[in-house]
Structures are given as structure tokens and as C-alpha cells.
Design a protein around this motif. Structure first.
Motif, PDB file in Angstrom:
ATOM      1  N   ILE A   1      -3.338 -60.217  17.173  1.00 55.98           N
ATOM      2  CA  ILE A   1      -2.073 -59.553  16.878  1.00 55.98           C
ATOM      3  C   ILE A   1      -2.106 -58.173  17.531  1.00 55.98           C
ATOM      4  O   ILE A   1      -2.976 -57.357  17.245  1.00 55.98           O
ATOM      5  CB  ILE A   1      -1.849 -59.414  15.355  1.00 55.98           C
ATOM      6  N   ASP A   2      -1.173 -57.934  18.428  1.00 57.13           N
ATOM      7  CA  ASP A   2      -1.130 -56.674  19.169  1.00 57.13           C
ATOM      8  C   ASP A   2       0.099 -55.881  18.734  1.00 57.13           C
ATOM      9  O   ASP A   2       1.105 -55.849  19.427  1.00 57.13           O
ATOM     10  CB  ASP A   2      -1.105 -56.966  20.673  1.00 57.13           C
ATOM     11  N   GLN A   3      -0.018 -55.281  17.549  1.00 53.88           N
ATOM     12  CA  GLN A   3       1.102 -54.503  17.033  1.00 53.88           C
ATOM     13  C   GLN A   3       0.565 -53.277  16.317  1.00 53.88           C
ATOM     14  O   GLN A   3      -0.495 -53.306  15.711  1.00 53.88           O
ATOM     15  CB  GLN A   3       1.951 -55.332  16.080  1.00 53.88           C
ATOM     16  N   THR A   4       1.318 -52.202  16.397  1.00 54.15           N
ATOM     17  CA  THR A   4       0.946 -50.957  15.735  1.00 54.15           C
ATOM     18  C   THR A   4       1.898 -50.683  14.593  1.00 54.15           C
ATOM     19  O   THR A   4       3.077 -51.023  14.655  1.00 54.15           O
ATOM     20  CB  THR A   4       1.028 -49.752  16.693  1.00 54.15           C
ATOM     21  N   TYR A   5       1.349 -50.042  13.549  1.00 52.25           N
ATOM     22  CA  TYR A   5       2.177 -49.592  12.439  1.00 52.25           C
ATOM     23  C   TYR A   5       2.666 -48.188  12.783  1.00 52.25           C
ATOM     24  O   TYR A   5       1.872 -47.299  13.070  1.00 52.25           O
ATOM     25  CB  TYR A   5       1.401 -49.588  11.119  1.00 52.25           C
ATOM     26  N   THR A   6       3.970 -47.991  12.751  1.00 54.77           N
ATOM     27  CA  THR A   6       4.561 -46.714  13.139  1.00 54.77           C
ATOM     28  C   THR A   6       4.482 -45.707  11.996  1.00 54.77           C
ATOM     29  O   THR A   6       5.072 -45.913  10.932  1.00 54.77           O
ATOM     30  CB  THR A   6       6.021 -46.907  13.565  1.00 54.77           C
TER      31      THR A   6
ATOM     32  N   PRO B   1      -3.129 -49.458  15.129  1.00 54.42           N
ATOM     33  CA  PRO B   1      -2.970 -50.908  15.282  1.00 54.42           C
ATOM     34  C   PRO B   1      -3.300 -51.655  13.989  1.00 54.42           C
ATOM     35  O   PRO B   1      -4.071 -51.173  13.161  1.00 54.42           O
ATOM     36  CB  PRO B   1      -3.987 -51.255  16.370  1.00 54.42           C
TER      37      PRO B   1
ATOM     38  N   ASP C   1       8.969 -53.047   5.386  1.00 54.33           N
ATOM     39  CA  ASP C   1       9.528 -53.271   6.722  1.00 54.33           C
ATOM     40  C   ASP C   1      11.062 -53.310   6.684  1.00 54.33           C
ATOM     41  O   ASP C   1      11.669 -54.342   6.956  1.00 54.33           O
ATOM     42  CB  ASP C   1       8.965 -54.584   7.276  1.00 54.33           C
TER      43      ASP C   1
ATOM     44  N   GLU D   1      10.599 -54.577  11.853  1.00 54.81           N
ATOM     45  CA  GLU D   1       9.720 -54.318  12.995  1.00 54.81           C
ATOM     46  C   GLU D   1       8.436 -55.148  12.990  1.00 54.81           C
ATOM     47  O   GLU D   1       7.790 -55.278  14.022  1.00 54.81           O
ATOM     48  CB  GLU D   1       9.300 -52.841  13.014  1.00 54.81           C
ATOM     49  N   TYR D   2       8.071 -55.680  11.835  1.00 53.06           N
ATOM     50  CA  TYR D   2       6.754 -56.310  11.698  1.00 53.06           C
ATOM     51  C   TYR D   2       6.855 -57.810  11.411  1.00 53.06           C
ATOM     52  O   TYR D   2       6.025 -58.383  10.718  1.00 53.06           O
ATOM     53  CB  TYR D   2       5.948 -55.583  10.616  1.00 53.06           C
TER      54      TYR D   2
ATOM     55  N   GLU E   1       6.281 -60.295  13.422  1.00 52.52           N
ATOM     56  CA  GLU E   1       5.111 -61.005  13.962  1.00 52.52           C
ATOM     57  C   GLU E   1       3.932 -60.914  12.993  1.00 52.52           C
ATOM     58  O   GLU E   1       3.217 -61.892  12.779  1.00 52.52           O
ATOM     59  CB  GLU E   1       4.718 -60.411  15.327  1.00 52.52           C
ATOM     60  N   VAL E   2       3.749 -59.763  12.394  1.00 56.72           N
ATOM     61  CA  VAL E   2       2.681 -59.566  11.412  1.00 56.72           C
ATOM     62  C   VAL E   2       2.917 -60.474  10.211  1.00 56.72           C
ATOM     63  O   VAL E   2       2.011 -61.180   9.755  1.00 56.72           O
ATOM     64  CB  VAL E   2       2.615 -58.078  10.981  1.00 56.72           C
TER      65      VAL E   2
END
Length: 151
Positions: free
Chosen positions: A46-51, A57, A95, A99-100, A102-103
Motif C-alpha cells: 500500500i503506497d499511501q500517506t496519511y495527510t 506513510p 476519512d 482520501e483513504y 484504498e486503505v
């Protein structure tokens, strides 16, 4: 003694190693457990960051859990080795902008299809968000976590 010599002595004393740099590199925040068992493949890439102010990441979570259902807030605190406040959030609160997704989908797929979000305070401005599900057959809580800075 001239003023140059006094100034030089002052600089020598000021530049002595006090050990303070060693202390500053050690975090005063506890290390929270994220894995103690195999990580499901769906959570490994999983290539996502929490803003937040830190933009960190998401990292995999896979913890042994022999309970009969998803852990409570107190049980989860014990599971990750945390002694302070742990709370839960709704998906909408965690969320609100979507934005999340995918997570959420990855955690749903890795677990039983349900997602629970734990908010773990580790300081006045530092928080870990654990987005987890329960993999009953394997006896573990699986998901993703991200560090956030909220000031």
C-alpha cells in the motif's frame, strides 16, 4: 590573561560533548507494536500517506489476537503495548473526504470485511491511527497504521 585567551577558553568549554545529542536522538514517545505475526500480502504494497503535519506513510499491522471479536479500546491498548488513551473513530470521522479508500479496501480484504479505526495518542501533538480488521481464522488483527502530527 588576554580577552582572546578567555574567549578561546569559553569556546572550548562550550564545544565540549555534554551527551545532550545522544539524549535528543532518543524519542520520549513509546514504541507501539505493529507486527508480531505474518503480514497479509494485500497489506504489503500500500503506497499511501496519511495527510497531517507529518505526511507519514501507512505501515502494515498484523498482531496475534485470540479474542472472540475485534478488541475493545482497552484490549487494543494492551495489544500494542500502550498505556495511555486509545479511542475509536468512525470511518466518516477518520476519512471525511474519502482520501483513504484504498486503505479501507485493503483492510477489508485482509480481515473479515469490517474496519475499525483506533486513535492512539502518544503525546500532546502526536497520534497513531490504526485502521484494522479481524482475521478470525488466523487469530489476528490486521490492517494499516499511520503516524500523524496534529497541533
Amino acid at each position: 590573561m588576554s580577552s582572546d585567551e578567555a574567549y578561546s577558553a569559553f569556546l572550548d568549554q562550550a564545544n565540549q560533548d555534554t551527551g545532550a545529542s545522544d539524549a535528543s536522538t532518543q524519542s520520549s514517545h513509546p514504541q507501539l507494536k505493529a507486527t508480531d505475526t505474518d503480514i497479509p500480502a494485500t497489506l504489503q504494497n500500500i503506497d499511501q500517506t496519511y495527510t497531517s503535519e507529518a505526511d507519514e506513510p501507512f505501515e502494515p499491522v498484523s498482531l496475534k489476537w485470540t479474542g472472540r471479536s475485534m478488541p475493545s479500546e482497552n484490549d487494543f491498548a494492551g495489544l500494542i503495548g500502550h498505556k495511555a488513551e486509545v479511542s475509536t473513530l468512525s470511518t466518516q470521522d477518520f476519512d471525511p473526504k474519502g482520501e483513504y479508500k484504498e486503505v479501507m479496501k485493503a483492510v477489508e480484504k485482509a480481515g473479515d470485511g469490517k474496519v475499525r479505526i483506533f486513535r492512539v495518542e502518544v503525546g500532546s501533538t502526536r497520534v497513531w491511527y490504526y485502521v484494522v480488521g479481524w482475521e478470525k481464522e488466523a487469530g489476528k488483527v490486521v490492517g494499516l497504521r499511520a503516524k500523524a502530527v496534529e497541533s
